[in-house]
Design an enzyme around this catalytic site. Structure first.
Site, PDB file in Angstrom:
ATOM      1  N   CYS A  49       0.598  11.931  -4.760  1.00 44.11           N
ATOM      2  CA  CYS A  49      -0.115  11.407  -5.925  1.00 44.11           C
ATOM      3  C   CYS A  49       0.794  11.631  -7.116  1.00 44.11           C
ATOM      4  O   CYS A  49       1.198  12.764  -7.401  1.00 44.11           O
ATOM      5  CB  CYS A  49      -1.444  12.122  -6.126  1.00 44.11           C
ATOM      6  SG  CYS A  49      -2.212  11.680  -7.688  1.00 44.11           S
ATOM      7  N   CYS A 100     -14.440  11.644 -25.278  1.00 44.24           N
ATOM      8  CA  CYS A 100     -13.659  11.025 -24.194  1.00 44.24           C
ATOM      9  C   CYS A 100     -14.282   9.680 -23.822  1.00 44.24           C
ATOM     10  O   CYS A 100     -13.932   9.109 -22.791  1.00 44.24           O
ATOM     11  CB  CYS A 100     -13.592  11.956 -22.981  1.00 44.24           C
ATOM     12  SG  CYS A 100     -15.199  12.498 -22.427  1.00 44.24           S
ATOM     13  N   CYS A 155       3.565   4.109  -7.250  1.00 47.22           N
ATOM     14  CA  CYS A 155       2.796   4.839  -6.236  1.00 47.22           C
ATOM     15  C   CYS A 155       2.556   4.002  -4.974  1.00 47.22           C
ATOM     16  O   CYS A 155       2.117   2.859  -5.047  1.00 47.22           O
ATOM     17  CB  CYS A 155       1.450   5.258  -6.829  1.00 47.22           C
ATOM     18  SG  CYS A 155       0.418   6.101  -5.651  1.00 47.22           S
TER      19      CYS A 155
END
Ligand SMILES: C[S@@+](CC[C@H](N)C(=O)[O-])C[C@H]1O[C@@H](n2cnc3c(N)ncnc32)[C@H](O)[C@@H]1O
Length: 452
Positions: free
Chosen positions: A160, A409, A71
């Site tokens: 992205c 999570c 990226c």
């Protein structure tokens, strides 16, 4: 040499994604940058009694685990912390994190922690991305993600890697539209201006996209042209939503929501189940890995036709719906009203009649007659990052189900709650870490507690 510059050898990675080293006196140093095994030159930016904080200025010797991040925004973006770390090593560190939490926070020594299950897709895996607008002093503006560690600075995203190419095109197109039409942009520091957030959601199974533009109060200037062009350039955008939020808090959830076109939802298919997603409802952000997570959860409880199941923190009802096909009865509990509406629709479109949804707080539901009168033998919990509140957890344990399936999570709050459940007489033989978020430090954990 600057006396704040020190040479350090990185030993480990911490839960917050920082690297960990010890200075000459053995004091712990948390670093932004650096990978285990690397020798670095770092600047100490904060010194606390128990640890220092530092920024890596130079890598003296590189780790074999270091890879080139694809990226272009990696150096400034606050998103993917670990894009420069080989994926197998990311998984190893995530599994170690889970072990550490269970042993240190939970005080549980005999839990088998499986190897973390990797994501089938390492890029373009997110079905939801949230971008911020921010006005600059010189009248220019940005639409993109936050600069690392800066709540007040946003940079323009060109591409992205976590979202689809189409979603990237939408970001660029909307930025240009706002610029061409001189629409005012929100200033995060002064709380003035109009355009605030762009939220893009994408159903992987259908390719349908929902675009949600979040603004300050008022109508979007050039609204009709925006609608016309959005339909023309992006036929995949099946829903355009305008949400208004005039609160200072930096939240992309609207107080007022208007569907500019479309049905107000997109539909995803998970393990053969049709699931409607609305703008403000939770949905697992990695659709492909969501199937792995739900399959693991299913295999861990193996529901039977006699089972009465509670699905707490149920979102749009997905887990409960998958279980209901194999159980006697399921009740889902969720605090967000839109999610409950979507969950009921989901039951209908899938022809599932042995499931009901309760709109409210889990802690209230758990002491209601609805929960205490009927004997539920399996309880599924999938709370937000903060885990369960002590009250909700006490009430859950009081119901004394045979099995509690916990999906989390956040391994640290999972471990904290696990300690209480085990103390109450349950066994936790094993947990499975599942990686939903490659290149970030986040890891999902699933485990079943069995009543002794
Ligand atoms: C991690 S999500 C899980 C959703 C769902 N199980 C899934 O897999 O899509 C947590 C959900 O809990 C809901 N929630 C948060 N606090 C709650 C509470 N106190 N009572 C009921 N639901 C809550 C959130 O709105 C969110 O939908």
């Amino acid at each position: 040499m600057n006396d704040k510059l020190v040479e350090l050898e990185i030993k480990d990675l911490a839960f917050n994604g920082k690297a960990v080293a010890n200075n000459e006196e053995g004091k712990v140093v948390f670093l932004n940058g650096g990978l285990p095994g690397e020798k670095v030159l770092a600047e100490i930016v904060r010194s606390k009694p128990r640890y220092d904080e530092a920024i890596v200025k130079e890598i003296i010797s590189k780790s074999d685990l270091r890879i080139d991040p694809p990226c272009q925004h990696f150096d400034i973006c606050g998103g993917c912390t670990w894009q420069d770390l080989a994926y197998h090593a990311q998984l190893e560190f995530k599994q170690k994190q889970v072990v550490d939490c269970i042993e240190r926070i939970g005080g549980l020594k005999d839990v088998k922690v499986f190897t973390a299950v990797g994501s089938a897709e390492l890029f373009k895996y997110r079905n939801k991305m949230e971008f911020s607008f921010n006005a600059n002093e010189d009248k220019s503006f940005n639409l993109g993600l936050h600069v690392k560690r800066r709540f007040d600075k946003v940079f323009d995203i060109e591409k992205c890697f976590l979202q689809s190419d189409l979603a990237n095109e939408i970001v660029i197109w909307l930025r240009e539209f706002v610029q061409e039409h001189s629409i005012s942009v929100y200033d995060i520091l002064n709380h003035t201006g109009f355009m605030r957030f762009l939220v893009i959601r994408e159903a992987r199974s259908s390719g349908d996209i929902m675009v949600n533009i979040v603004t300050n109060y008022g109508e979007i200037p050039s609204r009709n042209e925006l609608i016309k062009k959005m339909k023309e350039f992006f036929p995949e955008v099946k829903n355009l939503i305008h949400s208004q939020n005039g609160q200072k808090s930096n939240s992309a959830v609207g107080e007022i929501e208007k569907v500019l076109y479309g049905l107000g939802y997109i539909e995803e298919q998970i393990l053969g189940c049709r699931l409607r997603i609305r703008s403000n409802t939770f949905f697992q952000t990695n659709s492909v890995q969501c199937e792995t997570l739900y399959r693991a959860a299913f295999d861990m409880i193996l529901p039977e036709k006699t089972d009465r199941v509670m699905d707490l923190y149920c979102g749009t009802g997905s887990i409960g719906l998958l279980i209901a096909k194999h159980a006697y009865k399921v009740v889902g509990v969720e605090v967000v009203e839109d999610a409950v509406v979507a969950a009921r629709e989901n039951a209908k479109v899938n022809n599932i009649n042995n499931i009901e949804f309760y709109h409210g707080d889990v802690k209230d539901f758990l002491r209601s007659e609805y929960a205490t009168d009927k004997s539920y033998n399996i309880i599924i919990i999938d709370p937000p990052r903060a885990g369960m509140t002590p009250k909700a957890l006490r009430r859950l344990i009081r119901l004394n189900p045979e099995k509690i399936l916990y999906i989390s999570c956040n391994p640290s709050t999972f471990a904290r709650d696990a300690a209480e459940i085990v103390k109450a007489g349950y066994l936790l033989p094993e947990v499975k870490p599942i990686d939903m978020f490659p290149h970030t430090m986040h890891i999902e954990v699933v485990g079943v507690f069995y009543r002794e």
